[in-house]
Design a protein around this motif. Structure first.
Motif, mmCIF file in Angstrom:
data_model
loop_
_atom_site.group_PDB
_atom_site.id
_atom_site.type_symbol
_atom_site.label_atom_id
_atom_site.label_comp_id
_atom_site.label_asym_id
_atom_site.label_seq_id
_atom_site.Cartn_x
_atom_site.Cartn_y
_atom_site.Cartn_z
ATOM 1 N N PHE A 1 -3.014 -3.908 9.483
ATOM 2 C CA PHE A 1 -3.011 -4.935 8.443
ATOM 3 C C PHE A 1 -4.254 -5.813 8.535
ATOM 4 O O PHE A 1 -4.920 -6.090 7.523
ATOM 5 C CB PHE A 1 -1.745 -5.786 8.564
ATOM 6 C CG PHE A 1 -1.693 -6.963 7.635
ATOM 7 C CD1 PHE A 1 -1.386 -6.797 6.296
ATOM 8 C CD2 PHE A 1 -1.950 -8.251 8.102
ATOM 9 C CE1 PHE A 1 -1.353 -7.894 5.427
ATOM 10 C CE2 PHE A 1 -1.899 -9.349 7.251
ATOM 11 C CZ PHE A 1 -1.603 -9.162 5.903
ATOM 12 N N THR A 2 -4.593 -6.265 9.757
ATOM 13 C CA THR A 2 -5.748 -7.153 9.903
ATOM 14 C C THR A 2 -7.043 -6.429 9.555
ATOM 15 O O THR A 2 -7.963 -7.033 9.000
ATOM 16 C CB THR A 2 -5.842 -7.730 11.330
ATOM 17 O OG1 THR A 2 -5.811 -6.672 12.288
ATOM 18 C CG2 THR A 2 -4.695 -8.688 11.607
ATOM 19 N N ARG A 3 -7.122 -5.131 9.832
ATOM 20 C CA ARG A 3 -8.330 -4.377 9.474
ATOM 21 C C ARG A 3 -8.462 -4.289 7.954
ATOM 22 O O ARG A 3 -9.556 -4.455 7.395
ATOM 23 C CB ARG A 3 -8.274 -2.982 10.078
ATOM 24 C CG ARG A 3 -9.548 -2.178 9.839
ATOM 25 C CD ARG A 3 -10.703 -2.789 10.605
ATOM 26 N NE ARG A 3 -11.973 -2.575 9.931
ATOM 27 C CZ ARG A 3 -13.132 -2.469 10.566
ATOM 28 N NH1 ARG A 3 -13.143 -2.551 11.893
ATOM 29 N NH2 ARG A 3 -14.252 -2.294 9.926
ATOM 30 N N ALA A 4 -7.345 -4.046 7.272
ATOM 31 C CA ALA A 4 -7.369 -3.991 5.814
ATOM 32 C C ALA A 4 -7.731 -5.346 5.229
ATOM 33 O O ALA A 4 -8.497 -5.444 4.258
ATOM 34 C CB ALA A 4 -6.015 -3.524 5.279
ATOM 35 N N GLU A 5 -7.192 -6.431 5.810
ATOM 36 C CA GLU A 5 -7.514 -7.776 5.349
ATOM 37 C C GLU A 5 -8.974 -8.120 5.621
ATOM 38 O O GLU A 5 -9.619 -8.822 4.836
ATOM 39 C CB GLU A 5 -6.593 -8.795 6.025
ATOM 40 C CG GLU A 5 -5.168 -8.754 5.532
ATOM 41 C CD GLU A 5 -5.038 -9.333 4.132
ATOM 42 O OE1 GLU A 5 -4.974 -10.563 3.988
ATOM 43 O OE2 GLU A 5 -5.022 -8.544 3.166
#
Length: 327
Positions: free
Chosen positions: A307-311
């Protein structure tokens, strides 16, 4: 290779998984330490501080005693986050931060740490809508009235945020883009100080994270005009979204999570994630968060890392498109 050497190599290879298992068991058995510190890189009273304290208050019942919330504010969260990046990876120090954790590096190339390299994602705590709040003394009671007033004021209006590059800052810039209005951005060291200035009349409006503004709205200290998400929120069901109030395509939210220093043992990270998940599963925590408009998450370290990589990619594009730079 002699037969003796070959057998020794095979024996050593066979023992490697056992050694790793032994190290993992020791790491997990040694945790939690005597005290656990949750570093919140903003002043008390803001949404990150509020959500961090909800977690901290429940952790003792989840098997993590002696939890302290340590507010280390400054530089849009960089000071506190940097302290965690430099901390020993022993499971005693953790970072509780907002989505700014993956936004700020896109605006500030000279960071004292590498967000993707120097931290391990532990879990997402909650996803939270922003709420558009104004000084109740202003002559506006709706988003269309606010837009008309802003255009009449010709850029003389100031809006606050919890810091440069934080979701409330980007929410204000997106609003300006989509409505053709002008406002001056005033960054603070957290939502708490910004809200104090808003209620004092020193700034005129904010897109604030709902946990820190909800109480002031209910007490009449602030006037809420809309929420930033695509759908209305249960905490304020009568508030329209910004999009339905006359700004098509407007949608933005923020989220809060827990990170560990890099090289923290995966077993310790997983144990902390399970403890946070246990806290967020309690009726007390869920009721408190939902009353603030926060949606509890508590995902796994692997899911939070994805999730943090996508964000990271999503917010990076928004920052580049809006040409926002740290001051």
């Amino acid at each position: 290779m002699t037969e003796i050497t070959r057998r020794a190599a095979c024996t050593a290879a066979a023992l490697l998984p056992l050694a790793a298992t032994g190290r993992a068991a020791r790491a997990e058995a040694a945790w939690p330490p005597r005290s656990v510190r949750l570093v919140v890189p903003y002043p008390p009273g803001g949404p990150t501080d509020i959500l961090g304290r909800v977690v901290a208050q429940g952790l003792p019942q989840a098997g993590v005693p002696n939890v302290v919330v340590d507010n280390r504010s400054g530089a849009s969260g960089v000071i506190g986050a940097g302290e965690v990046a430099r901390a020993a990876p022993d499971g005693a120090t953790w970072l509780v931060n907002a989505s700014l954790q993956v936004i700020l590096p896109h605006m500030k190339p000279q960071m004292p740490y590498d967000t993707l390299r120097d931290f391990l994602p532990v879990t997402n705590i909650a996803r939270v809508p922003l709420i558009l709040v104004v000084d109740p003394r202003l002559p506006v009671r709706s988003v269309p009235e606010l837009i008309a007033w802003l255009k009449a004021e010709g850029g003389k209006v100031a809006y606050g945020s919890s810091g440069i590059g934080a979701a409330p800052h980007l929410a204000g810039e997106l609003f300006k883009q989509l409505t053709g209005t002008e406002m001056t951005h005033v960054p603070y060291r957290g939502s708490g100080p910004a809200l104090q200035d808003l209620m004092a009349g020193n700034i005129q409006l904010m897109f604030d994270s709902m946990p820190s503004s909800a109480g002031a709205v209910r007490e009449g200290q602030l006037r809420a005009l809309a929420v930033s998400t695509a759908t209305r929120v249960a905490a304020f069901p009568d508030l329209p979204t910004v999009a339905e109030a006359g700004v098509p395509g407007y949608e933005i939210a923020t989220w809060y999570g827990v990170w560990a220093p890099a090289r923290t043992a995966p077993e310790v990270v997983l144990k902390m994630q399970r403890a946070v998940a246990a806290v967020l599963a309690t009726p007390e925590a869920r009721t408190r968060l939902e009353a603030l408009g926060a949606d509890p998450v508590a995902d796994t370290p692997e899911a939070f890392a994805d999730f943090t990589r996508a964000e990271w990619d999503r917010w990076g594009k928004l920052v580049r498109d809006a040409r926002i730079e740290a001051q």
